[in-house]
Design a protein around this motif. Structure first.
Motif, mmCIF file in Angstrom:
data_model
loop_
_atom_site.group_PDB
_atom_site.id
_atom_site.type_symbol
_atom_site.label_atom_id
_atom_site.label_comp_id
_atom_site.label_asym_id
_atom_site.label_seq_id
_atom_site.Cartn_x
_atom_site.Cartn_y
_atom_site.Cartn_z
ATOM 1 N N THR A 25 1.586 -12.687 -4.140
ATOM 2 C CA THR A 25 0.349 -12.037 -3.725
ATOM 3 C C THR A 25 0.252 -12.034 -2.203
ATOM 4 O O THR A 25 0.763 -12.942 -1.549
ATOM 5 C CB THR A 25 -0.887 -12.756 -4.307
ATOM 6 O OG1 THR A 25 -0.856 -14.130 -3.923
ATOM 7 C CG2 THR A 25 -0.952 -12.644 -5.813
ATOM 8 N N PRO A 26 -0.415 -11.030 -1.645
ATOM 9 C CA PRO A 26 -0.631 -11.022 -0.188
ATOM 10 C C PRO A 26 -1.805 -11.934 0.179
ATOM 11 O O PRO A 26 -2.559 -12.391 -0.688
ATOM 12 C CB PRO A 26 -0.947 -9.556 0.103
ATOM 13 C CG PRO A 26 -1.554 -9.043 -1.151
ATOM 14 C CD PRO A 26 -0.883 -9.796 -2.273
ATOM 15 N N ASN A 115 2.161 -6.998 -10.623
ATOM 16 C CA ASN A 115 2.651 -7.181 -9.264
ATOM 17 C C ASN A 115 2.988 -5.847 -8.624
ATOM 18 O O ASN A 115 2.705 -5.636 -7.444
ATOM 19 C CB ASN A 115 3.859 -8.119 -9.253
ATOM 20 C CG ASN A 115 4.107 -8.704 -7.895
ATOM 21 O OD1 ASN A 115 5.027 -8.282 -7.210
ATOM 22 N ND2 ASN A 115 3.279 -9.662 -7.502
ATOM 23 N N LYS A 119 1.289 -4.337 -5.270
ATOM 24 C CA LYS A 119 2.091 -3.877 -4.121
ATOM 25 C C LYS A 119 1.783 -2.427 -3.778
ATOM 26 O O LYS A 119 1.681 -2.070 -2.602
ATOM 27 C CB LYS A 119 3.575 -4.066 -4.398
ATOM 28 C CG LYS A 119 3.990 -5.505 -4.308
ATOM 29 C CD LYS A 119 5.460 -5.702 -4.533
ATOM 30 C CE LYS A 119 5.771 -7.184 -4.365
ATOM 31 N NZ LYS A 119 7.157 -7.507 -4.587
ATOM 32 N N ASN A 120 1.642 -1.584 -4.791
ATOM 33 C CA ASN A 120 1.294 -0.180 -4.540
ATOM 34 C C ASN A 120 -0.087 -0.063 -3.896
ATOM 35 O O ASN A 120 -0.294 0.740 -2.987
ATOM 36 C CB ASN A 120 1.338 0.627 -5.835
ATOM 37 C CG ASN A 120 2.753 0.874 -6.313
ATOM 38 O OD1 ASN A 120 3.712 0.783 -5.550
ATOM 39 N ND2 ASN A 120 2.899 1.167 -7.594
ATOM 40 N N THR A 146 -2.205 -7.577 3.912
ATOM 41 C CA THR A 146 -1.601 -6.908 2.757
ATOM 42 C C THR A 146 -0.089 -7.161 2.650
ATOM 43 O O THR A 146 0.526 -6.727 1.696
ATOM 44 C CB THR A 146 -1.844 -5.395 2.820
ATOM 45 O OG1 THR A 146 -1.325 -4.872 4.045
ATOM 46 C CG2 THR A 146 -3.321 -5.075 2.694
ATOM 47 N N ASN A 147 0.469 -7.877 3.605
ATOM 48 C CA ASN A 147 1.900 -8.132 3.594
ATOM 49 C C ASN A 147 2.275 -9.180 2.560
ATOM 50 O O ASN A 147 1.614 -10.210 2.431
ATOM 51 C CB ASN A 147 2.359 -8.583 4.982
ATOM 52 C CG ASN A 147 3.855 -8.652 5.094
ATOM 53 O OD1 ASN A 147 4.573 -7.884 4.470
ATOM 54 N ND2 ASN A 147 4.337 -9.575 5.899
ATOM 55 N N PHE A 148 3.342 -8.936 1.829
ATOM 56 C CA PHE A 148 3.881 -9.896 0.874
ATOM 57 C C PHE A 148 4.979 -10.690 1.564
ATOM 58 O O PHE A 148 5.814 -10.120 2.258
ATOM 59 C CB PHE A 148 4.481 -9.183 -0.342
ATOM 60 C CG PHE A 148 3.474 -8.641 -1.291
ATOM 61 C CD1 PHE A 148 3.213 -9.283 -2.483
ATOM 62 C CD2 PHE A 148 2.788 -7.469 -0.997
ATOM 63 C CE1 PHE A 148 2.284 -8.785 -3.380
ATOM 64 C CE2 PHE A 148 1.859 -6.965 -1.880
ATOM 65 C CZ PHE A 148 1.604 -7.621 -3.073
#
Length: 151
Positions: A25-26, A115, A119-120, A146-148
């Motif tokens: 998760t971000p 997931n 991400k989308n 929002t970065n993983f």
């Protein structure tokens, strides 16, 4: 009175942190849980104060809505700290349903389909920010949130 609330809240926050550190998760997921927990805590504190003074109360539906929107860890701490909303069975049942719904939703984010959707969604937020903001600070903040992390 049982004292499980702080422990359960700590377990939840550790699970959210580990999920971020492992790249599932971000950071925004943790930010939402912490932010909504603060909102829940505030509403419970306000409701308890109103109950003591005999004033208008915070609607139970609002307390449940905030819990459902990831605020349940803060609600648990507030219930423990203020000894508030711990007796009424109908309230407790609905509250625990919001917790279960959150745990199921959070768990779903760790499955391939959940997931991928997360991400989308993060990618769409990043694209929207890039196309609509001229602020480098805002863009950087959105990308951070929002970065993983790499797995």
């Amino acid at each position: 009175m049982t004292h499980y609330q702080p422990y359960l809240t700590c377990i939840a926050l550790v699970a959210i942190s580990v999920s971020y550190l492992l790249g599932f998760t971000p950071a925004v997921v943790g930010v939402v849980f912490v932010g909504m927990s603060l909102v829940a805590y505030y509403h419970y504190r306000r409701d308890k104060a109103a109950a003591v003074r005999g004033e208008w109360r915070v609607p139970e539906s609002r307390l449940h809505f905030v819990s459902l929107c990831c605020g349940w860890p803060g609600a648990l701490i507030a219930q423990y700290r203020f000894r508030h909303k711990t007796k009424k069975v109908s309230f407790r049942v609905l509250f625990w349903m919001t917790v279960v719904a959150n745990v199921i939703g959070f768990s779903w984010l760790h499955l391939p389909k959940g997931n991928l959707m997360l991400k989308n969604g993060a990618f769409e937020i990043e694209n929207f920010t890039l196309s609509h903001s001229k602020s480098e600070a805002l863009t950087s903040t959105v990308f951070f949130l929002t970065n993983f992390r790499e797995r």
